[in-house]
Scaffold this motif. Structure first.
Motif, PDB file in Angstrom:
ATOM      1  N   SER A   1      84.140  24.735  80.722  1.00  0.00           N
ATOM      2  CA  SER A   1      83.315  23.706  80.125  1.00  0.00           C
ATOM      3  C   SER A   1      81.913  24.233  79.859  1.00  0.00           C
ATOM      4  CB  SER A   1      83.247  22.479  81.035  1.00  0.00           C
ATOM      5  OG  SER A   1      82.684  22.827  82.286  1.00  0.00           O
ATOM      6  N   SER A   2      81.244  23.536  78.965  1.00  0.00           N
ATOM      7  CA  SER A   2      79.847  23.789  78.663  1.00  0.00           C
ATOM      8  C   SER A   2      79.194  22.446  78.442  1.00  0.00           C
ATOM      9  CB  SER A   2      79.705  24.679  77.429  1.00  0.00           C
ATOM     10  OG  SER A   2      78.343  24.863  77.097  1.00  0.00           O
ATOM     11  N   GLY A   3      78.511  21.944  79.479  1.00  0.00           N
ATOM     12  CA  GLY A   3      77.954  20.608  79.412  1.00  0.00           C
ATOM     13  C   GLY A   3      79.060  19.581  79.310  1.00  0.00           C
ATOM     14  N   ALA A   4      78.968  18.701  78.304  1.00  0.00           N
ATOM     15  CA  ALA A   4      79.985  17.661  78.127  1.00  0.00           C
ATOM     16  C   ALA A   4      81.203  18.162  77.362  1.00  0.00           C
ATOM     17  CB  ALA A   4      79.377  16.469  77.391  1.00  0.00           C
ATOM     18  N   ALA A   5      81.128  19.377  76.831  1.00  0.00           N
ATOM     19  CA  ALA A   5      82.253  19.933  76.079  1.00  0.00           C
ATOM     20  C   ALA A   5      83.186  20.709  76.997  1.00  0.00           C
ATOM     21  CB  ALA A   5      81.744  20.842  74.966  1.00  0.00           C
ATOM     22  N   SER A   6      84.463  20.646  76.702  1.00  0.00           N
ATOM     23  CA  SER A   6      85.459  21.384  77.476  1.00  0.00           C
ATOM     24  C   SER A   6      86.419  22.081  76.517  1.00  0.00           C
ATOM     25  CB  SER A   6      86.221  20.443  78.407  1.00  0.00           C
ATOM     26  OG  SER A   6      86.817  19.388  77.682  1.00  0.00           O
ATOM     27  N   PHE A   7      86.938  23.223  76.959  1.00  0.00           N
ATOM     28  CA  PHE A   7      87.800  24.051  76.120  1.00  0.00           C
ATOM     29  C   PHE A   7      88.996  24.511  76.944  1.00  0.00           C
ATOM     30  CE2 PHE A   7      83.424  24.424  74.802  1.00  0.00           C
ATOM     31  CZ  PHE A   7      83.489  24.153  73.442  1.00  0.00           C
ATOM     32  N   ASP A   8      90.106  24.685  76.270  1.00  0.00           N
ATOM     33  CA  ASP A   8      91.346  25.016  76.976  1.00  0.00           C
ATOM     34  C   ASP A   8      92.233  25.882  76.089  1.00  0.00           C
ATOM     35  OD1 ASP A   8      93.701  25.157  78.348  1.00  0.00           O
ATOM     36  OD2 ASP A   8      94.151  23.016  78.287  1.00  0.00           O
ATOM     37  N   PRO A   9      92.089  27.197  76.098  1.00  0.00           N
ATOM     38  CA  PRO A   9      93.076  28.074  75.455  1.00  0.00           C
ATOM     39  C   PRO A   9      94.336  28.118  76.324  1.00  0.00           C
ATOM     40  CG  PRO A   9      91.382  29.380  76.513  1.00  0.00           C
ATOM     41  CD  PRO A   9      90.962  27.950  76.682  1.00  0.00           C
ATOM     42  N   TYR A  10      95.503  28.074  75.685  1.00  0.00           N
ATOM     43  CA  TYR A  10      96.742  28.010  76.460  1.00  0.00           C
ATOM     44  C   TYR A  10      97.863  28.734  75.728  1.00  0.00           C
ATOM     45  CZ  TYR A  10      98.068  24.327  73.176  1.00  0.00           C
ATOM     46  OH  TYR A  10      98.367  23.626  72.037  1.00  0.00           O
ATOM     47  N   ALA A  11      98.908  29.031  76.479  1.00  0.00           N
ATOM     48  CA  ALA A  11     100.130  29.614  75.921  1.00  0.00           C
ATOM     49  C   ALA A  11     101.325  28.941  76.571  1.00  0.00           C
ATOM     50  CB  ALA A  11     100.175  31.124  76.168  1.00  0.00           C
ATOM     51  N   ARG A  12     102.375  28.765  75.812  1.00  0.00           N
ATOM     52  CA  ARG A  12     103.563  28.092  76.335  1.00  0.00           C
ATOM     53  C   ARG A  12     104.803  28.773  75.784  1.00  0.00           C
ATOM     54  NH1 ARG A  12     102.535  23.460  74.579  1.00  0.00           N
ATOM     55  NH2 ARG A  12     104.023  23.158  72.882  1.00  0.00           N
ATOM     56  N   ILE A  13     105.838  28.807  76.583  1.00  0.00           N
ATOM     57  CA  ILE A  13     107.141  29.286  76.131  1.00  0.00           C
ATOM     58  C   ILE A  13     108.169  28.210  76.456  1.00  0.00           C
ATOM     59  CG2 ILE A  13     107.606  30.538  78.301  1.00  0.00           C
ATOM     60  CD1 ILE A  13     109.102  32.611  76.512  1.00  0.00           C
TER      61      ILE A  13
END
Length: 438
Positions: free
Chosen positions: A279-291
């Protein structure tokens, strides 16, 4: 009997009786009117079966005589009637029940029920099926148990390709599930899914209605650093009601038939997801991978004519069971931004992913005519194949939505998702859900 058809049948009989070099003139003649690979296979089977004898039911024999007889007196370059008839009776939608477009449709991949990392506004699955309980980011607050209900409304359409019909499908599904937070970092859950869909094939060639029931088990781990792992195992059962329609005219014979079939399909899916949330302040990020590993099977079925003694009633088919096993890989990025309000916290978000598919074959449905009585002449039934076309092995998916956290453990979301860069398909869906701690 139509005069032209009589001449055609006479030519057919004379050719069989007097031609030493032609192995099967009916096949040679009829396949000239085939425009696709399934039509070619169908014309070949009909040509093999059609010579009068005890190999067919009386109804199929008459339908077969009408088609082949007209083919012998028609010009394949200018005649449209035989072309239309062969196109109409060819079941090029037979592969749709296990077509890749329908696989995995019920699965709503879940996420951890609460965020343990500070500042996390929401944890959103690839399909927004669940929202986090602790939008404020306090992983120690709230109940260990929660219940949720989600709804999905979708539209899928497929363009016609060389060997398959087009279709347009509308569906909806509802998911009811429970979560249990087993520790500050782990959770387990289960859900039941019920869905329906209504599919119409192009050119008024039929319909396919389905009712789905699914059961899902999932578990996940959320580390303090933002790393997380999720797993999902689902079992789906689908009940189909299919109608195939044929409509053509040859000489004095007009065919307007509908064939009904009922059959089941089963699907199993295992999905594993790994991601890293920051996260950065009120922003959040989520890189992901799925199989995802998908295994599906559709039962064989027998068509039933609604007018079995009328012209065209002999074209009812027996379709063998079909199977499909393949793997989907997903790489994506989710992002959200928390906005505080007097009555709760609201989080607009987006999800962008790229999907790759491997191990998919262009399925072919093995079919034969129900009126094939080849055993009467000590011969094997004439099986043939309805071939499917290759589909995209990679495409994109994007979603926009809004999730919210209110007082007393209530949360909810609304999202819109659509695929892109997929040649044959257009897909979009609306998802909404409500969750409650207790």
């Amino acid at each position: 009997m139509n005069f032209k058809k009589s001449i055609g049948l006479l030519l057919l009989a004379m050719t069989f009786a007097g031609s030493a070099y032609a192995q099967n003139p009916a096949v040679d003649q009829l396949t000239q009117f085939a425009e696709t690979e399934p039509q070619q296979a169908n014309a070949t089977a009909i040509g093999v079966l059609c010579f009068p004898g005890n190999r067919l039911t009386a109804r199929l024999q008459d339908d077969c005589n009408n088609l082949v007889g007209n083919a012998f007196v028609a010009d394949p370059d200018t005649d449209t009637a035989v072309h239309t008839a062969l196109r109409s009776i060819t079941a090029d939608n037979a592969t749709i029940p296990i077509d890749r477009s329908g696989l995995g449709k019920l699965n709503r991949l879940p996420n951890a029920p609460s965020a343990t990392g500070p500042g996390w506004a929401a944890l959103l699955s690839a399909d927004e099926s669940m929202v986090a309980l602790n939008i404020a980011g306090d992983g120690s607050a709230g109940s260990d148990w929660s219940m949720y209900i989600n709804a999905r409304f979708n539209n899928d359409s497929r363009d016609a390709s060389s060997n398959e019909d087009s279709f347009d499908s509308d569906g909806n599904a509802v998911t009811v599930g429970f979560d249990l937070r087993t520790s500050a970092a782990t959770h387990v859950g289960a859900a039941v899914v019920y869905g329906t869909s209504n599919l119409d094939f192009g050119d008024n060639s039929g319909s396919l209605d389905a009712t789905d029931v699914g059961f899902e088990l999932y578990a996940g781990w959320q580390g303090a650093s933002g790393l997380y792992l999720d797993s999902l195992l689902s079992f789906n059962s689908r009940d189909h009601e299919q109608v195939r329609r044929i409509n053509y005219g040859l000489g004095a014979n007009t065919v307007n038939q509908a064939f009904d079939a009922q059959f089941d399909a089963d699907e199993r899916l295992l999905a594993l997801t790994a991601g890293y949330q920051f996260s950065s302040g009120a922003a959040s990020f989520d890189p992901y991978a799925r199989i995802e590993f998908v295994d599906a099977q559709s039962d064989g079925y027998a068509e039933r004519s609604r007018a079995p003694t009328s012209a065209g009633g002999g074209w009812a088919l027996l379709v063998d069971e079909m199977e499909e096993t393949f793997t989907r890989g997903v790489i994506g990025l989710r992002a959200a931004y928390a906005i505080s309000a007097s009555n709760g916290v609201y989080v607009p978000f987006f999800d962008l992913s790229w999907i790759g598919v491997s191990g998919v074959d262009a399925n072919a449905a093995r079919v034969r005519y129900a009126g094939d009585l080849s055993a009467n002449v000590n011969a094997a039934p004439v099986d043939f194949f309805m071939v499917a076309d290759d589909e995209d092995d990679s495409y994109g998916s994007a979603a926009l939505g809004l999730s919210a956290q209110w007082a007393n453990g209530w949360s909810g979301f609304l999202s819109y998702r659509a695929n892109f860069s997929e040649d044959l398909y257009d897909r979009d869906e609306v998802n909404l859900g409500l969750r409650m701690e207790f």
